[in-house]
Every structure is written in structure tokens, then in C-alpha cells.
Design an enzyme around this catalytic site. Structure first.
Site, PDB file in Angstrom:
ATOM      1  N   GLY A  33       8.718  -2.338   5.020  1.00 15.98           N
ATOM      2  CA  GLY A  33       8.659  -3.662   5.876  1.00 15.98           C
ATOM      3  C   GLY A  33       9.671  -4.600   5.333  1.00 15.98           C
ATOM      4  O   GLY A  33      10.020  -4.538   4.389  1.00 15.98           O
ATOM      5  N   HIS A  75       7.088  -2.254   9.500  1.00 11.59           N
ATOM      6  CA  HIS A  75       6.922  -3.592  10.294  1.00 11.59           C
ATOM      7  C   HIS A  75       7.880  -4.801   9.831  1.00 11.59           C
ATOM      8  O   HIS A  75       8.442  -4.810   8.724  1.00 11.59           O
ATOM      9  CB  HIS A  75       5.539  -4.244   9.800  1.00 11.59           C
ATOM     10  N   ASP A  76       8.333  -5.746  10.831  1.00 10.53           N
ATOM     11  CA  ASP A  76       8.800  -6.901  10.605  1.00 10.53           C
ATOM     12  C   ASP A  76      10.498  -6.411  10.013  1.00 10.53           C
ATOM     13  O   ASP A  76      11.128  -7.314   9.414  1.00 10.53           O
ATOM     14  CB  ASP A  76       8.442  -7.560   9.562  1.00 10.53           C
TER      15      ASP A  76
END
Length: 266
Positions: A144, A126-127
Site C-alpha cells: 500500500g 491500496h492507495d
């Protein structure tokens, strides 16, 4: 430009109401495209591919069987907020790849550029922000909040710690664990990866001439090996000594920028 062909959707595939499908797409057997997904023109889902969440897939990207694209982030703080995943054009996403969308705490967006190759079993957390022409070899895992700039290569079975920034043209050797930021054109090897020089092979492939390679080697020596003072002091001196060399300047500016993690050194 030639007109796109007819979109083909296998009878066993599920395209949920609300999904946007571009011209000339191919959606193979047992694939699922969620209601918030958007596929650009010419996207191919070979079979057993799942596209979930608020996910955009760019033109002419190909995704192989059992890839999981856009499902809930692997973050215990995620509370169901709507976040996004953007994948650019002409990517090759091979079997069993997983790519997660962003989280509210990380800006809400995972973004992948164009012309990347993600080999079997790779993961993008994520991100993350990935540039263009990146290669993730088999089973590489990007945690992430990482950033990978253009032309990075990550070797098979390697891991990249969260919040790490890998500069343009760097190469991560196979079975390495990267816990620190990597300078542009750097080469990382080891179980806890250490800087092992410059990615000379990659620079040659990009057409960098011998005089500039010599300048880069000299700059690397001055920053990481021979110079007196702190890393930042050596970097500032080297930046001044090579004021007309754009690649040396790129490395120096990378080191002197703010970082969440420390810089990998030899």
C-alpha cells in the site's frame, strides 16, 4: 475512428444494476461486474473476472481469468468507507491479479495509468499510484501507498514495501525486496534490494544516446561512489555540474525531494 462493435455479455455473467458498460465490451463466462463499476469502451473480461466497488476500467483494457479488481483493501483499519480504484486505458491484467481500492487514511484512491502489463499473480495494494507502461512480472507484489513512475519494471517474485517511491525507468531485479526509494533509471538487486547501477538497457531502449549515457554514468559515480560529503551535498554539486542535462536533473531532483523512506544506495 471506426465504430465500436456490439457489446457481448455471456449468459453466465452477472452485470448488476447500476453498472456502466461501454460500447464494444466483452464480458466472458462467470464474470461479475458490481453496481458501482464503470467499464470503458472495448474492455474485455475474458472469464471468471470480478469487478467490485467504485471501480473505473479504461478503454481497451483486457482482464484475464480469476482477477480480483476493486475488492476491499487488505488493511485492518478499513471500516467500509467508500473509496475508489481508477484503471486507465489499454492495460493488460493477467490471470489471478488483485488490485485494491484506496483507504480513507491514504487519500481514498488507487490509480493506475495506461499501457501497463500486470503478469500472473501480481498484486497492487491500496492507495498506490502507478504511471504508464509499467511491467509487473509474475507474482510481484506492490504494498500500500507506493508510487511507481512511468516505465518501471518489477521482476518476478519481487516485493515493494509500503510507501516506497520508484522513479521513472527504474528496474527491480527478480526476487528482490525493495524497502527504500529508487532513483529514476536505477537498477535494484538483492534480497534487501540495493542500488546496483543504472538501468542502461532500459535507457538504450528509450533511445538515449551514448554521450548522455556517459553523462549519467559520471553523475551516478559522483553521487554514489566517488564524491566527498553527504548524499545530499554530492547530489547538489552534481546537479550544478550537469545543469544542462535533463536526465541528471531528474535524478538529482528525485533525491533532493522529501521522502517517506530513505534512498536506496549501492
Amino acid at each position: 475512428m471506426a465504430a465500436r462493435g456490439e457489446t457481448r455479455i455471456h449468459p453466465s455473467a452477472i452485470v448488476e444494476p447500476g453498472a456502466q458498460i461501454g460500447a464494444g465490451c466483452e464480458i466472458g463466462p462467470f464474470s461479475i461486474v458490481g453496481p458501482q463499476a464503470r467499464l470503458g469502451d472495448g474492455v474485455v473480461l475474458h472469464s471468471h473476472v470480478v469487478i467490485a466497488g467504485d471501480t473505473t476500467v479504461g478503454d481497451d483494457t483486457r482482464i484475464w481469468p480469476f482477477a480480483s479488481i476493486g475488492h476491499q483493501p487488505q488493511d485492518l483499519k478499513f471500516a467500509g468507507e467508500r473509496t475508489r480504484l481508477e484503471i486507465g486505458a489499454r492495460n493488460m491484467i493477467r490471470e489471478s491479479v488483485s488490485i485494491n481500492p484506496g483507504t480513507a487514511g491514504g487519500g481514498g484512491l488507487t490509480k493506475i495509468g495506461d499501457d501497463n502489463l500486470m503478469m500472473l499473480g501480481t498484486h497492487v495494494g491500496h492507495d498506490c499510484i502507478l504511471g504508464n507502461r509499467i511491467v509487473l512480472a509474475n507474482n510481484a507484489a506492490i504494498a500500500g501507498h507506493c508510487r511507481l513512475d512511468d516505465n518501471v519494471i518489477v521482476g518476478g517474485q519481487s516485493g515493494v514495501h509500503q510507501f516506497v517511491h520508484i522513479g521513472r525507468g527504474a528496474m527491480i531485479g527478480a526476487v528482490s525486496m525493495v524497502t527504500k526509494d529508487v532513483i529514476p533509471y536505477g537498477s535494484i538487486v538483492g534480497n534487501r534490494g540495493e542500488l546496483a547501477g543504472l538501468n542502461i538497457t532500459g535507457l538504450k531502449r528509450r533511445g538515449v544516446e551514448r554521450p548522455q549515457l556517459h553523462a549519467l554514468r559520471a553523475a551516478y559515480q559522483a553521487i554514489f561512489v566517488d564524491g566527498a560529503g553527504t548524499l545530499l551535498e554530492r547530489t547538489r554539486r552534481t546537479r550544478e555540474d550537469h545543469a544542462d542535462d535533463p536526465l541528471v536533473q531528474e535524478i538529482a531532483e528525485f533525491i533532493l525531494a522529501d521522502h517517506s523512506r530513505s534512498i536506496a544506495t549501492p
